[in-house]
Design an enzyme around this catalytic site. Structure first.
Site, PDB file in Angstrom:
ATOM      1  N   ARG A   1      12.990  10.293 -14.162  1.00 58.28           N
ATOM      2  CA  ARG A   1      13.379   8.921 -13.844  1.00 58.28           C
ATOM      3  C   ARG A   1      14.804   8.638 -14.319  1.00 58.28           C
ATOM      4  NH1 ARG A   1       8.837   6.869 -13.659  1.00 58.28           N
ATOM      5  NH2 ARG A   1       8.490   7.237 -15.848  1.00 58.28           N
TER       6      ARG A   1
ATOM      7  N   ASP B   1       8.984   6.052  -7.044  1.00 63.24           N
ATOM      8  CA  ASP B   1       7.637   6.611  -7.054  1.00 63.24           C
ATOM      9  C   ASP B   1       7.728   7.910  -7.835  1.00 63.24           C
ATOM     10  OD1 ASP B   1       4.892   6.407  -6.338  1.00 63.24           O
ATOM     11  OD2 ASP B   1       5.184   8.085  -4.980  1.00 63.24           O
TER      12      ASP B   1
ATOM     13  N   GLU C   1       0.839  -1.189   0.000  1.00 60.32           N
ATOM     14  CA  GLU C   1       0.000   0.000   0.000  1.00 60.32           C
ATOM     15  C   GLU C   1       0.880   1.248   0.000  1.00 60.32           C
ATOM     16  OE1 GLU C   1      -3.637   1.925   2.434  1.00 60.32           O
ATOM     17  OE2 GLU C   1      -2.938  -0.035   3.127  1.00 60.32           O
TER      18      GLU C   1
ATOM     19  N   TYR D   1       0.805  11.602 -18.508  1.00 57.22           N
ATOM     20  CA  TYR D   1       0.597  13.033 -18.699  1.00 57.22           C
ATOM     21  C   TYR D   1       1.536  13.646 -19.740  1.00 57.22           C
ATOM     22  CZ  TYR D   1      -2.020  12.387 -14.372  1.00 57.22           C
ATOM     23  OH  TYR D   1      -2.925  11.945 -13.432  1.00 57.22           O
TER      24      TYR D   1
HETATM   25  P1  IMP Z   1       4.267   5.258 -10.573  1.00 55.48           P
HETATM   26  O1  IMP Z   1       5.557   5.904 -10.216  1.00 55.48           O
HETATM   27  O2  IMP Z   1       4.433   4.041 -11.410  1.00 55.48           O
HETATM   28  O3  IMP Z   1       3.368   5.098  -9.388  1.00 55.48           O
HETATM   29  O4  IMP Z   1       3.518   6.250 -11.586  1.00 55.48           O
HETATM   30  C1  IMP Z   1       2.998   7.449 -11.192  1.00 55.48           C
HETATM   31  C2  IMP Z   1       2.161   8.124 -12.251  1.00 55.48           C
HETATM   32  O5  IMP Z   1       2.774   9.383 -12.530  1.00 55.48           O
HETATM   33  C3  IMP Z   1       2.028   7.449 -13.607  1.00 55.48           C
HETATM   34  O6  IMP Z   1       0.966   6.557 -13.627  1.00 55.48           O
HETATM   35  C4  IMP Z   1       1.757   8.670 -14.480  1.00 55.48           C
HETATM   36  O7  IMP Z   1       0.424   9.077 -14.323  1.00 55.48           O
HETATM   37  C5  IMP Z   1       2.616   9.735 -13.873  1.00 55.48           C
HETATM   38  N1  IMP Z   1       3.957   9.783 -14.502  1.00 55.48           N
HETATM   39  C6  IMP Z   1       5.138   9.461 -13.921  1.00 55.48           C
HETATM   40  N2  IMP Z   1       6.154   9.620 -14.798  1.00 55.48           N
HETATM   41  C7  IMP Z   1       5.593  10.060 -15.938  1.00 55.48           C
HETATM   42  C8  IMP Z   1       6.140  10.385 -17.216  1.00 55.48           C
HETATM   43  O8  IMP Z   1       7.350  10.300 -17.489  1.00 55.48           O
HETATM   44  N3  IMP Z   1       5.245  10.776 -18.145  1.00 55.48           N
HETATM   45  C9  IMP Z   1       3.922  10.863 -17.914  1.00 55.48           C
HETATM   46  N4  IMP Z   1       3.362  10.560 -16.761  1.00 55.48           N
HETATM   47  C10 IMP Z   1       4.190  10.164 -15.758  1.00 55.48           C
END
Ligand code: IMP
Length: 198
Positions: free
Chosen positions: A183, A71, A42, A156
């Site tokens: 990233r 994250d 979670e 996005y």
């Molecule tokens: P997580 O880190 O996998 O939890 O992703 C977080 C969320 O942030 C993703 O589902 C996208 O909505 C957004 N996100 C993170 N990095 C990017 C990116 O490089 N491009 C577009 N959206 C992003």
């Protein structure tokens, strides 16, 4: 001791990028699935850093390997840093991104260009076998455009304008984006931390 890195994600796209960037460490990098770790975590932290630490710490309980977890999300200044840590869940986990993006553009309708500043943020935590951990954070700065454009990337990207390239991040090639992305930069930073532990 033989080293191994486990990245706490089930996302194949992320694994490809991670293997590319960490390749020169010459250490095998496995996803949770490849490492046979099947747990639900979670993500209830209030910051990207906290969430990456929660994920990495949970996975590290199941292995002797170096564990990495990330994250990430989008912070929009005019929307009080929303969607932030709720980026994936914004308007519902299963809502398509063209709808999420349209909604953001509507909410930003009367916001002037200079106030449309935003950033993608990525935090990555490494937990080492000796129990020590390190968290890094990197951003990609930009502005929310007036309309969606571009087919590359995900999430996005179509509404995120990157001044350096005069286009949205969905109009960058993967190679271009990896060099400047939140990233990509966070992975380079955590790579330096891993090197100290090998
Ligand atoms: P997580 O880190 O996998 O939890 O992703 C977080 C969320 O942030 C993703 O589902 C996208 O909505 C957004 N996100 C993170 N990095 C990017 C990116 O490089 N491009 C577009 N959206 C992003």
């Amino acid at each position: 001791m033989e080293h191994k890195i486990i990245f706490a994600t089930g996302n194949e796209g992320k694994m490809k990028e991670i293997r590319e960037i960490l390749g020169d460490l010459k250490v095998p990098v496995e996803s949770m699935k490849e490492a046979n770790i099947d747990i639900d975590i979670e993500e209830n932290g209030t910051t990207f850093e906290e969430n990456s630490l929660i994920k990495a710490t949970e996975v590290a309980k199941h292995t002797e390997a170096i564990v990495l977890a990330d994250d990430s999300g989008l912070e929009i200044d005019a929307l009080d840093k929303e969607p932030g840590v709720h980026s994936a869940r914004y308007l519902g986990e299963d809502t398509p991104y063209d709808i999420k993006n349209k909604e953001i553009l509507i909410r930003m309708d009367d916001v002037s260009w200079t106030k449309r500043t935003a950033r993608f943020v990525c935090a990555i935590t490494a937990v080492f076998p000796d129990g020590l951990h390190k968290t890094v954070r990197a951003t990609m700065e930009g502005l929310i455009g007036y309309e969606a454009a571009g087919e590359n990337g995900f999430g996005y990207d179509p509404i995120f304008y990157v001044p350096e390239f005069d286009c949205t991040s969905a109009q960058l090639t993967m190679e271009q984006k990896n060099k400047i992305s939140h990233r990509g930069k966070a992975l380079e930073m955590i790579k330096e931390e891993i090197k100290k532990h090998l």
